[in-house]
Design a protein around this motif. Sequence first.
Motif, PDB file in Angstrom:
ATOM      1  N   GLY A   1       7.869 -86.020  98.048  1.00  0.00           N
ATOM      2  CA  GLY A   1       8.580 -86.262  99.297  1.00  0.00           C
ATOM      3  C   GLY A   1       8.597 -85.069 100.239  1.00  0.00           C
ATOM      4  N   GLU A   2       7.766 -84.053  99.952  1.00  0.00           N
ATOM      5  CA  GLU A   2       7.776 -82.858 100.783  1.00  0.00           C
ATOM      6  C   GLU A   2       6.646 -82.933 101.808  1.00  0.00           C
ATOM      7  N   ASP A   3       6.899 -82.375 103.006  1.00  0.00           N
ATOM      8  CA  ASP A   3       5.859 -82.353 104.027  1.00  0.00           C
ATOM      9  C   ASP A   3       4.664 -81.557 103.531  1.00  0.00           C
TER      10      ASP A   3
ATOM     11  N   PHE B   1      -1.522 -75.988  88.408  1.00  0.00           N
ATOM     12  CA  PHE B   1      -1.470 -75.019  89.516  1.00  0.00           C
ATOM     13  C   PHE B   1      -0.711 -75.527  90.734  1.00  0.00           C
ATOM     14  N   ASP B   2      -0.132 -74.574  91.418  1.00  0.00           N
ATOM     15  CA  ASP B   2       0.426 -74.824  92.741  1.00  0.00           C
ATOM     16  C   ASP B   2      -0.532 -74.101  93.689  1.00  0.00           C
ATOM     17  N   PRO B   3      -1.388 -74.857  94.399  1.00  0.00           N
ATOM     18  CA  PRO B   3      -2.456 -74.191  95.168  1.00  0.00           C
ATOM     19  C   PRO B   3      -1.935 -73.254  96.246  1.00  0.00           C
TER      20      PRO B   3
ATOM     21  N   VAL C   1      18.180 -64.833  95.314  1.00  0.00           N
ATOM     22  CA  VAL C   1      18.541 -66.234  95.146  1.00  0.00           C
ATOM     23  C   VAL C   1      18.889 -66.792  96.524  1.00  0.00           C
ATOM     24  N   ASN C   2      18.659 -68.078  96.746  1.00  0.00           N
ATOM     25  CA  ASN C   2      19.002 -68.673  98.039  1.00  0.00           C
ATOM     26  C   ASN C   2      20.510 -68.929  98.087  1.00  0.00           C
ATOM     27  N   GLU C   3      21.241 -67.973  98.664  1.00  0.00           N
ATOM     28  CA  GLU C   3      22.700 -68.089  98.674  1.00  0.00           C
ATOM     29  C   GLU C   3      23.198 -69.159  99.632  1.00  0.00           C
TER      30      GLU C   3
ATOM     31  N   GLY D   1      16.348 -66.047  90.918  1.00  0.00           N
ATOM     32  CA  GLY D   1      16.794 -67.331  90.377  1.00  0.00           C
ATOM     33  C   GLY D   1      16.655 -68.461  91.373  1.00  0.00           C
ATOM     34  N   TYR D   2      16.332 -69.641  90.844  1.00  0.00           N
ATOM     35  CA  TYR D   2      16.476 -70.880  91.610  1.00  0.00           C
ATOM     36  C   TYR D   2      17.135 -71.869  90.655  1.00  0.00           C
ATOM     37  N   PRO D   3      18.480 -71.824  90.608  1.00  0.00           N
ATOM     38  CA  PRO D   3      19.165 -72.619  89.584  1.00  0.00           C
ATOM     39  C   PRO D   3      19.224 -74.106  89.910  1.00  0.00           C
TER      40      PRO D   3
ATOM     41  N   GLY E   1      17.069 -78.567  89.524  1.00  0.00           N
ATOM     42  CA  GLY E   1      16.475 -77.382  90.126  1.00  0.00           C
ATOM     43  C   GLY E   1      15.374 -77.789  91.084  1.00  0.00           C
ATOM     44  N   LYS E   2      14.707 -76.817  91.671  1.00  0.00           N
ATOM     45  CA  LYS E   2      13.642 -77.134  92.623  1.00  0.00           C
ATOM     46  C   LYS E   2      12.257 -76.853  92.043  1.00  0.00           C
ATOM     47  N   LEU E   3      12.164 -75.805  91.240  1.00  0.00           N
ATOM     48  CA  LEU E   3      10.834 -75.331  90.847  1.00  0.00           C
ATOM     49  C   LEU E   3      10.274 -76.139  89.681  1.00  0.00           C
TER      50      LEU E   3
HETATM   51  P1  AHM Z   1       6.811 -75.250  97.516  1.00  0.00           P
HETATM   52  O1  AHM Z   1       6.008 -75.302  96.250  1.00  0.00           O
HETATM   53  O2  AHM Z   1       6.953 -76.582  98.155  1.00  0.00           O
HETATM   54  O3  AHM Z   1       6.326 -74.208  98.447  1.00  0.00           O
HETATM   55  O4  AHM Z   1       8.321 -74.871  97.073  1.00  0.00           O
HETATM   56  C1  AHM Z   1       8.540 -73.812  96.201  1.00  0.00           C
HETATM   57  C2  AHM Z   1       9.235 -72.696  96.918  1.00  0.00           C
HETATM   58  C3  AHM Z   1       9.247 -71.405  96.131  1.00  0.00           C
HETATM   59  O5  AHM Z   1       8.138 -70.620  96.476  1.00  0.00           O
HETATM   60  C4  AHM Z   1      10.514 -70.748  96.564  1.00  0.00           C
HETATM   61  O6  AHM Z   1      11.048 -69.938  95.536  1.00  0.00           O
HETATM   62  C5  AHM Z   1      11.418 -71.903  96.865  1.00  0.00           C
HETATM   63  O7  AHM Z   1      10.592 -73.040  97.026  1.00  0.00           O
HETATM   64  C6  AHM Z   1      12.176 -71.707  98.114  1.00  0.00           C
HETATM   65  O8  AHM Z   1      13.004 -72.797  98.312  1.00  0.00           O
HETATM   66  P2  AHM Z   1      14.187 -72.745  99.396  1.00  0.00           P
HETATM   67  O9  AHM Z   1      13.501 -72.794 100.738  1.00  0.00           O
HETATM   68  O10 AHM Z   1      15.012 -73.956  99.077  1.00  0.00           O
HETATM   69  O11 AHM Z   1      14.953 -71.472  99.176  1.00  0.00           O
END
Ligand code: AHM
Length: 338
Positions: free
Chosen positions: A75-77, A126-128, A220-222, A266-268, A276-278
């Motif tokens: 769902g990401e651009d 991989f994440d290109p 960390v993204n505060e 961290g990206y909790p 989480g996101k990662l």
């Molecule tokens: P992406 O793979 O879509 O680029 O997302 C991963 C990125 C990481 O590089 C980074 O640590 C994080 O997403 C940043 O997310 P945010 O913008 O929510 O802080």
Amino acid sequence: MGQTKFDAVKVGTGEDLVTLTRWVIAQQQHAPEATGDLTLLLTAIQFGCKFVASKVKQAGLINLLGLTGTANVQGEDVKKLDVLANDIFRNSLIASGKTCMLVSEEDENALVIEDHNQRGKYIVTFDPLDGSSNIDCGVSIGTIFGIFKVKDSENPTEADLLRCGREIVAAGYCMYGSYCEMILSIGNGVNGFTLDPAIGEFIMTHPEIKLPPRGKIYSVNEGNFKYFDEPCKKYVEQVKQKYSARYVGSMVSDIHRTLLYGGIFGYPADSKSKKGKLRILYEVFPMAFLIEQAGGKATTGTQPALDLVPEHIHDRSGIWLGSKDDVEDLEACYKEQQ
Ligand code: AHM
Ligand code: MG
């Protein structure tokens, strides 16, 4: 023998430049069971990184900035450079003939190499182009990769993909920043190679990277603080009393700084992003492997990150990684809560 005289040549005295290729070949020579397949695979990855590095530099000039207008499976651009980088790595990896399956952040499904003559024993995740949100403003971005060995290259299965991070064979990233740097581990430490654009080679510049046991930076993204669970909130409140904050928003750059200077990134998982996101296979595992290989620690908060086993190729996890003592301070906040 005829009349020709021979001089003995001593190769690799270590006094001259060590290219990434030369270093990888040297590792192969020290492993009697090595077939050279990993060397060729890493050559394909190197090529992909050089190609992407050159496109990233030119992006603003050749209409490569901006969106494609489509979203990926998550769902990401999707940015134009995301797509180009994905094509570059996919093509290069397939052409190496050393992989049987590929998992990319940009592709919904795992890619299986059908042609048996083109198939090898490795899986590459991989994440290109990581750090997509930073592409258009020229902030450092990167490529992340993890390499696993398939159990049977004639019959690759889902179980070969959904496995514990401890089974990773090699991992690395390439950062496209003020300089272009490849950080690599094949399981015997971590080394860094800087691209010399004049000769098109990665040259060893950061041998045997070791994380200091404690750093002075937290990352960390505060902006997500209000979503954090109590142990995370407690840790961040505590660490900000004594450390500087740095947050690029590209994992590759934040990890690169952490590897070189120490500290914690961290990206909790939080109440907004429950898992989480990662992504585990191509962000969490490769970075956790590198950090552990450099003497640091990587945790979800409650378990070592490399002990995770994803249930799906694009599964995510919360992650904290960096200097050992810093990560243990974070873990202590979780233990207190139990
Ligand atoms: P992406 O793979 O879509 O680029 O997302 C991963 C990125 C990481 O590089 C980074 O640590 C994080 O997403 C940043 O997310 P945010 O913008 O929510 O802080
Ligand atoms: Mg990413």
